[in-house]
Design a protein around this motif. Structure first.
Motif, PDB file in Angstrom:
ATOM      1  N   ASP A   1      -8.859  -1.242  -0.120  1.00 57.73           N
ATOM      2  CA  ASP A   1      -8.472  -2.649  -0.232  1.00 57.73           C
ATOM      3  C   ASP A   1      -7.718  -2.867  -1.542  1.00 57.73           C
ATOM      4  O   ASP A   1      -8.093  -2.311  -2.583  1.00 57.73           O
ATOM      5  CB  ASP A   1      -9.707  -3.557  -0.194  1.00 57.73           C
ATOM      6  N   THR A   2      -6.678  -3.696  -1.487  1.00 53.96           N
ATOM      7  CA  THR A   2      -5.894  -4.041  -2.669  1.00 53.96           C
ATOM      8  C   THR A   2      -5.830  -5.555  -2.775  1.00 53.96           C
ATOM      9  O   THR A   2      -5.351  -6.220  -1.850  1.00 53.96           O
ATOM     10  CB  THR A   2      -4.476  -3.452  -2.577  1.00 53.96           C
ATOM     11  N   ASP A   3      -6.337  -6.109  -3.898  1.00 53.90           N
ATOM     12  CA  ASP A   3      -6.313  -7.561  -4.037  1.00 53.90           C
ATOM     13  C   ASP A   3      -4.975  -8.022  -4.593  1.00 53.90           C
ATOM     14  O   ASP A   3      -4.060  -7.231  -4.846  1.00 53.90           O
ATOM     15  CB  ASP A   3      -7.475  -8.038  -4.913  1.00 53.90           C
ATOM     16  N   ASP A   4      -4.855  -9.335  -4.817  1.00 52.60           N
ATOM     17  CA  ASP A   4      -3.587  -9.909  -5.272  1.00 52.60           C
ATOM     18  C   ASP A   4      -3.207  -9.449  -6.670  1.00 52.60           C
ATOM     19  O   ASP A   4      -2.030  -9.515  -7.050  1.00 52.60           O
ATOM     20  CB  ASP A   4      -3.675 -11.438  -5.231  1.00 52.60           C
ATOM     21  N   ASN A   5      -4.198  -9.006  -7.447  1.00 48.44           N
ATOM     22  CA  ASN A   5      -3.925  -8.544  -8.804  1.00 48.44           C
ATOM     23  C   ASN A   5      -3.606  -7.052  -8.854  1.00 48.44           C
ATOM     24  O   ASN A   5      -3.443  -6.491  -9.939  1.00 48.44           O
ATOM     25  CB  ASN A   5      -5.122  -8.847  -9.712  1.00 48.44           C
ATOM     26  N   GLY A   6      -3.553  -6.403  -7.692  1.00 47.15           N
ATOM     27  CA  GLY A   6      -3.236  -4.975  -7.644  1.00 47.15           C
ATOM     28  C   GLY A   6      -4.421  -4.074  -7.890  1.00 47.15           C
ATOM     29  O   GLY A   6      -4.246  -2.861  -8.050  1.00 47.15           O
TER      30      GLY A   6
ATOM     31  N   GLN B   1      -0.441  -0.216  -3.841  1.00 52.37           N
ATOM     32  CA  GLN B   1      -0.318  -1.569  -4.363  1.00 52.37           C
ATOM     33  C   GLN B   1       0.756  -2.366  -3.643  1.00 52.37           C
ATOM     34  O   GLN B   1       0.613  -3.577  -3.476  1.00 52.37           O
ATOM     35  CB  GLN B   1      -0.019  -1.519  -5.860  1.00 52.37           C
ATOM     36  N   GLU B   2       1.816  -1.696  -3.198  1.00 54.81           N
ATOM     37  CA  GLU B   2       2.944  -2.401  -2.587  1.00 54.81           C
ATOM     38  C   GLU B   2       3.092  -2.132  -1.094  1.00 54.81           C
ATOM     39  O   GLU B   2       3.620  -2.959  -0.358  1.00 54.81           O
ATOM     40  CB  GLU B   2       4.248  -2.016  -3.304  1.00 54.81           C
TER      41      GLU B   2
ATOM     42  N   HIS C   1      -4.224  -2.097   3.874  1.00 54.52           N
ATOM     43  CA  HIS C   1      -3.665  -3.374   4.336  1.00 54.52           C
ATOM     44  C   HIS C   1      -2.355  -3.172   5.079  1.00 54.52           C
ATOM     45  O   HIS C   1      -1.893  -4.077   5.787  1.00 54.52           O
ATOM     46  CB  HIS C   1      -3.417  -4.298   3.135  1.00 54.52           C
TER      47      HIS C   1
END
Length: 511
Positions: free
Chosen positions: A304-309, A392-393, A430
């Motif tokens: 999982d990768t959150d909005d803050n990376g 992350q991207e 994601h």
């Protein structure tokens, strides 16, 4: 006179490495995806009564995050009720008796029981299983190639029926007249032999070469004719052999072929080697038949990768329960310990030895499962660190060159261990589900020393081919020039190699 025989004894020193049963068990568990591990654990619990599921376990831990470097932070070191019961019994000064301790050998005191036999490990929430098809079926690949042809609606109907009539090897075993009758009788589609044969000729231009052939002879001829070196003397001779001397070829009468065509021994050897490269079953190279390639993929890792990376990694435990040593085997010790009499009989001692063997086997298995978990997390975390921009991207172009040795160097594990972990394992992100092998790719080093991921070049190459004018497809030379403009200065032969790896035919076959 016969020579006398002597028996000579020599001594030599050799270093031979053999795997212990525990190492073999760990290797096998490492190779298993979570779906197979579930069944393996169930089988082990059925075979070994000393191994059982820990009851009353609650999940109180957090998944592994890239903000931490301690892989053991997932482990709950607090013992549950069953662990406390075992320790309290073993810590009792009056138990076990000296005779039982002697019979048990290694398990004489509480300190002799390894901690991992008594620990409770967190069980993460199991993600839903995902239906996933890792290959495109034979029929679907043929349909995709249909979209690149300019066919009328009627011709499309005929083409679909021809594709559906192909055998698993890619050949068409039914005759044209029988297909014409089937179309008219069962599908109410009127056609004639000439029209259906015309559509078949279009089908025979599909990839791979040889698809739609009505015989092995035609299949080989199609492949030779589609070769980019078809006009070379070697290919022309091959075509002549398959077309004019097919009977001699099938019966391996190369002496007659050599004599009639006046070939040298070197030429015959080269012809035999080149013809062996032809595929008599072109359909087998495109996956299984319709409906047989669909499978259910259960990811082994969840990233999982959150909005803050911030990246969080967790291991999918599936339906694998937390394991522990069965308290019933401890009850056997209690029973013998509290039995009357100064000694134990031979049968009782054998029973204790049997109990010890089962406990040892259960211990090995619990240890192997724990080691598998640690190795998988260590390997996956190294992959995340090496490919952090992608996670992350989600952009495939951000993938860096990475080989097994890179991960092995970072984790301190052997390359063979990394290979076993990477095979048959999937990670859920994601951005989709990917096999671990997908993240590994070689790098291309330019003249100025810059290293570029092969996958990045291949992705750019595929985009160029997808966006080309199909009436005037780009040659390898033009593709090399365009790639150079995009920052990938590779040679034409390298373009050809990557194009073949992607399954993209030459320019003249993409019209």
């Amino acid at each position: 006179m016969p020579m006398s025989q002597k028996i000579i004894q020599t001594q030599s020193l050799q270093q031979v490495q053999t795997l212990s049963p525990q190492q073999v068990l760990l290797v096998r568990l490492l190779e298993m995806p979570v779906s197979e591990l579930e069944q393996r654990v169930k089988n082990e619990m059925m075979d070994n009564g000393a191994l059982e599921e820990r009851e009353g376990f609650t999940d109180s831990g957090e998944p592994f995050s890239d903000e931490s470097t301690d892989f053991d932070n997932n482990e709950n070191t607090n013992n549950d009720a069953s662990g406390t019961e075992i320790e309290s019994y073993l810590d009792n000064p009056g138990a076990p008796s000296a005779e039982i301790s002697q019979a048990l050998g290694d398990y004489r005191t509480a300190d002799d029981v390894p901690d991992y036999l008594l620990r409770n490990y967190n069980k993460k929430e199991t993600p839903e299983s995902i239906e996933y098809s890792d290959t495109v079926s034979f029929y679907e690949q043929m349909k995709e190639q249909m979209g690149e042809c300019e066919l009328t609606e009627h011709q499309s109907e005929l083409m679909e029926y021809l594709i559906g009539s192909l055998e698993n090897d890619g050949l068409l075993k039914k005759t044209i007249p029988s297909l014409v009758n089937e179309l008219e009788i069962y599908h109410n589609i009127e056609t004639n032999e000439a029209e259906l044969l015309h559509v078949l000729k279009i089908l025979q231009q599909f990839e791979p070469a040889g698809i739609g052939a009505r015989s092995l002879q035609e299949c080989l001829l199609l492949q030779i004719e589609r070769d980019e070196n078809y006009h070379s003397p070697l290919k022309q001779t091959e075509h002549l052999i398959i077309e004019k001397y097919y009977e001699e070829f099938t019966r391996k009468r190369w002496d007659k072929i050599q004599q009639r065509l006046k070939l040298s021994d070197e030429q015959v050897e080269q012809l035999q080697k080149d013809i062996k490269r032809l595929n008599p079953r072109p359909g087998s190279s495109m996956g299984e038949a319709v409906g047989h390639n669909f499978q259910q993929i259960i990811p082994d890792f969840i990233v999982d990768t959150d909005d803050n990376g911030v990246i969080t990694l967790s291991l999918n435990q599936g339906d694998v329960p937390e394991l522990c040593i069965s308290t019933s085997f401890l009850d056997i010790l209690k029973q013998y310990d509290h039995s009357k009499g100064k000694g134990i009989s031979r049968s009782e001692k054998e029973a204790l030895q049997y109990t010890k063997q089962k406990i040892e086997k259960a211990q090995y298995f619990i240890d192997a499962v724990k080691q598998r978990r640690h190795t998988l997390l260590t390997t996956m975390q190294a992959i995340i660190e090496l490919q952090r921009p992608f996670f992350q991207e989600g952009d495939e172009m951000l993938l860096q060159p990475m080989i097994l040795k890179d991960v092995a160097d970072r984790t301190g594990l052997d390359i063979s261990t990394i290979s076993r972990v990477s095979n048959s394992k999937y990670v859920q992100t994601h951005y989709g589900i990917y096999p671990l092998k997908w993240f590994f790719s070689d790098g291309y080093t330019t003249e100025d020393g810059m290293e570029i991921a092969t996958r990045k070049i291949q992705s750019t190459l595929k985009e160029l081919v997808d966006g080309e004018d199909k009436k005037q497809p780009l040659s390898d030379e033009v593709l090399a020039a365009l790639l150079k403009e995009k920052g990938f200065p590779i040679a034409r032969r390298t373009v050809a190699k990557y194009r073949e790896q992607l399954g993209i035919p030459v320019a003249r076959l993409r019209k």
